[in-house]
Write an enzyme that holds these catalytic residues in place. Structure first.
Site, mmCIF file in Angstrom:
data_model
loop_
_atom_site.group_PDB
_atom_site.id
_atom_site.type_symbol
_atom_site.label_atom_id
_atom_site.label_comp_id
_atom_site.label_asym_id
_atom_site.label_seq_id
_atom_site.Cartn_x
_atom_site.Cartn_y
_atom_site.Cartn_z
ATOM 1 N N GLN A 151 72.960 72.337 56.535
ATOM 2 C CA GLN A 151 72.910 72.516 57.987
ATOM 3 C C GLN A 151 74.106 73.371 58.384
ATOM 4 O O GLN A 151 75.237 72.901 58.428
ATOM 5 C CB GLN A 151 72.912 71.152 58.666
ATOM 6 C CG GLN A 151 71.764 70.258 58.180
ATOM 7 C CD GLN A 151 70.383 70.759 58.572
ATOM 8 O OE1 GLN A 151 70.069 70.861 59.750
ATOM 9 N NE2 GLN A 151 69.548 71.079 57.585
ATOM 10 N N ALA A 177 68.282 65.232 67.256
ATOM 11 C CA ALA A 177 68.168 65.897 65.957
ATOM 12 C C ALA A 177 68.661 67.345 66.024
ATOM 13 O O ALA A 177 69.026 67.845 67.090
ATOM 14 C CB ALA A 177 66.720 65.845 65.491
ATOM 15 N N HIS A 178 68.651 68.000 64.879
ATOM 16 C CA HIS A 178 69.201 69.353 64.790
ATOM 17 C C HIS A 178 68.437 70.353 65.660
ATOM 18 O O HIS A 178 67.231 70.316 65.750
ATOM 19 C CB HIS A 178 69.285 69.854 63.350
ATOM 20 C CG HIS A 178 68.048 69.740 62.534
ATOM 21 N ND1 HIS A 178 68.008 70.102 61.216
ATOM 22 C CD2 HIS A 178 66.811 69.282 62.828
ATOM 23 C CE1 HIS A 178 66.810 69.884 60.752
ATOM 24 N NE2 HIS A 178 66.074 69.394 61.684
ATOM 25 N N ASN A 179 69.229 71.221 66.293
ATOM 26 C CA ASN A 179 68.686 72.324 67.086
ATOM 27 C C ASN A 179 67.935 71.897 68.332
ATOM 28 O O ASN A 179 67.228 72.704 68.941
ATOM 29 C CB ASN A 179 67.808 73.233 66.205
ATOM 30 C CG ASN A 179 68.602 73.835 65.070
ATOM 31 O OD1 ASN A 179 68.532 73.377 63.932
ATOM 32 N ND2 ASN A 179 69.416 74.830 65.393
#
Lengths: 345, 345, 345
Positions: free
Chosen positions: A204, A245-247
């Protein structure tokens, strides 16, 4: 119980304004809900639905809107203000500043601070906190005990971190934010490529960027982005135990209640609210002004502001069981209705 | 694997009572479920439904109720007791006390303890724990490594905090409680007044009051009250990752499984159980003896004891999709049925 | 934002293979999604569904499967490889190793390490970490700041713990694992025997055993077993805020998204996936290859691989309310349909 400190209605009015009906010398020792107020309590009535509580309340003074000024004044002192709930919010802030001890800012000698970190003026760093290389902490920030500010992380002026917060490397949080205990900002997003029955980690490479005046509840997690950053805009309020969560992008002034989960790359508009334990699936978007009810799973994009819900209505267990069993044959039931309709024609 | 220590059935009976059928010299080196028991295991049979496992089990001895005494004794040693599950619980406590090393209480030199804190007798404080001003810690309490006990917090006698627990300022926890790692007690409740498109913080002026013999699971959060306190009564058991919002009251001996969320000002009765991931909305009340199934959203008050459920029955994805799609037209389907009924009359 | 470092396509190919179509000297300064790529970005196209993004992208080079080689090469450089997503995963690993500073392993002087602990070669232990008696830490492991490794816990070679992780006594984690911040491994499972209206604690005598190449997300909890151990097999990937109860078994290479709850003694097969916020009740088993959709409650064992779902379809609030109200009378509706059918015959 919180600390007690006596004040007068005159002091309250001097600090916060409002029209006082009644004796300015009245002493106040607590803020209380109408129903629990004592004869020295200051209470408020924001929702006209609770007007019936007004006469039963023992409160010394009640904060009300103009429409209720007469009714309230008839029973005792009243502070009249256009938005009683907002007035109450400001009152709690004024009250907290009075009753809570404000220690002078100091960097506790047990904190482990890398010499390359930049620490602003009047910064408070609690016992056993860790500040890694190249971190930058703005003026007046307060870093609680046991916080870990990883390398190259940035904290804006006036932001307060409770004890036991992690701000991951390269991540940033703006000014005047509040982050509660146990929060983890900048853990890896959950990304893997399948290969021969196993999972290959996608490192990531992004970070987390958080705006100003954001509040983040205890044990909430905000993951770093896979490529670009995860973004939380100004004024967002997140309750406890939320997973971002990511993004993900959360628009300005959006608020989420506890236990919400937002999956990867979801884009949530401004001025949205998300009820407790709702989930928002990944790679979809919600326009500004969407309100998601508690316990609802949002499974596709929403292009129109409004309230959206999807919760199984609870019932006594026996009734639920019967309905749930039938639900599993609902499609067949529709076919039967269709057949009946055909038959009748 | 846990440590191993050999004992005899005679020792077990001496410590915990029960009628022994069989050889008191039988050696025991483990407690095991019936199905996994070895020839030196002590097992139990609490649920008659699993009686068939009795004959297949290799256990040296089985704890059973009187009704099964004969059957159990026919296959080997047996301890007969009115409530085998309760006997088993007490056995695990006795076992744990034997096999787990008990270090003498000590205050680790690396802990950061404010001189104004009151520390009882035989208190153990782990490495790098922080105890702030005016905190009071009762006799025999154990504070794990990296705990943060904020100013004016109180911990009752014999209470044990695992590593990495936060007990917020002014909050209290009673006697003989167990708090697991990562718990945050006393973070701010989630309260904001809307104003011109933004949120104005309502300072949370209350605290958290926790009774005696309460157990709190890992990473669970209990927020401080907005005005009054959040209250957890005696004997409450909370599993991991639970969210208890501000001003919630949880009645004595109520138990909640993991991932439950309880919204603000909900009042939950005594002797309730709440299944995993259930949610209870705010400003409602549940009487004593309410049992909420896992995954259920409680959206209004419950005035009658009983079991309440509301979970979408899972199915293979294709069947679910068909039923879920139909569900979105359920009201229309009812209208069609109504029309048919009319038509037929 | 993550650090930037310039490379060339030649370097990428040298490290990771693939067929390059285009100029090997092309400079790359970032990995980006197609839609956000700049003229110096390397992007990938794994899902043919997004092929339309190919022409609009400004990416210097795109990683594609052979079927898209021609289309991709027509617009600029391309790396052709059988599995672009897997290639991308490996690329992120290579990229991270280049751009992230790798400090030499060191044991921070502020860490509190029991002399009886065994520390392997090249182990890194962060500031203020605690390592208790008889713990064993394998070669090359990295223990973050503020971690607590309790007595007799074991950590395999090459495993990395972020800041603020608890590994409970007697618990073990294998090699090359990644554990994110706030994780609690080895808290007590939630077990109590009812007795006279109160709950008697069942001491949790087991531990947690975690295999190799497991990744565990922030603030996730894995409880120790009641008698035997809780087991997480090789290659399992758990996202943030997951609850794994006592004696659960998770099969190799199973992945779970955030906020999932797995109740006690559930046995989950290999190569399963569990969507976000799904729950799996206790004492049931899922065979290998079961895929549970987000928000689904699994209430009984699943003996056949496949996709399983059970989520209330969300809708605008008014529609939901009508359908939900009708759902509470669904069984009665079926009876009405049955009556109509009878009537018609």
């Amino acid at each position: 119980m919180a600390a007690v400190a006596i004040t007068t209605l005159a002091d309250v009015i001097a600090a916060l304004g409002g029209d006082l009906h009644g004796d300015a010398h009245t002493e106040i020792d607590s803020l209380q809900p109408l129903a629990e107020a004592s004869a020295r309590s200051l209470a408020f009535l924001a929702n006209p639905r609770y007007q019936s509580q007004l006469n039963e309340s023992r409160a010394a003074c009640v904060i009300v809107a103009p429409a209720l000024a007469e009714v309230a004044a008839a029973r005792g002192a009243a502070i009249v203000t256009p938005d009683p709930y907002l007035y109450f919010a400001r009152l709690t802030q004024w009250w907290a500043a009075r009753v809570r001890p404000q220690s002078a800012a100091r960097i506790h000698p047990s904190a482990v601070i890398d010499p390359s970190a930049t620490i602003g003026a009047d910064v408070d760093i609690g016992p056993l906190a860790v500040v890694e290389a190249d971190a930058r902490i703005g003026d007046g920030a307060r870093i609680g005990a046991h916080c870990v500010i990883e390398r190259n992380a940035r904290i804006g002026a006036g932001t307060r971190l409770a004890a036991r917060v992690t701000l991951g490397f390269d991540c940033s949080i703006g000014e005047r934010c509040i982050v509660h205990g146990g929060v983890v900002i900048g853990a890896d997003g959950f990304g893997f490529a399948p290969s021969q029955g196993a999972w290959v980690k996608i490192e990531q490479l992004g970070a987390v960027r958080i705006g100003n005046e954001v509040e983040i509840g205890a044990n909430t997690c905000i993951d770093r982005g896979a490529l670009g950053d995860t973004v939380i805009e100004d004024g967002v309020k997140l309750d406890n135990l939320i997973q971002i969560a990511h993004n993900v992008q959360v628009g300005a002034h959006t608020a989420m209640a506890g236990c919400v989960g937002v999956a990867g790359s979801a884009v949530i508009g401004k001025h949205c609210t998300v009820g407790g334990a709702a989930i928002i699936l990944g790679h979809l978007s919600l326009v500004d002004g969407v309100h998601v009810s508690a316990g609802t799973a949002i499974t596709r994009s929403i292009n129109k502001p409004g309230i959206y819900s999807g919760m199984f209505p609870f019932d006594d267990n026996a009734s639920w069981e019967k309905n749930a069993a039938t639900l599993r044959q609902l499609h067949a039931l529709r076919e039967r209705v269709r057949a009946l309709e055909k038959n009748l024609k």
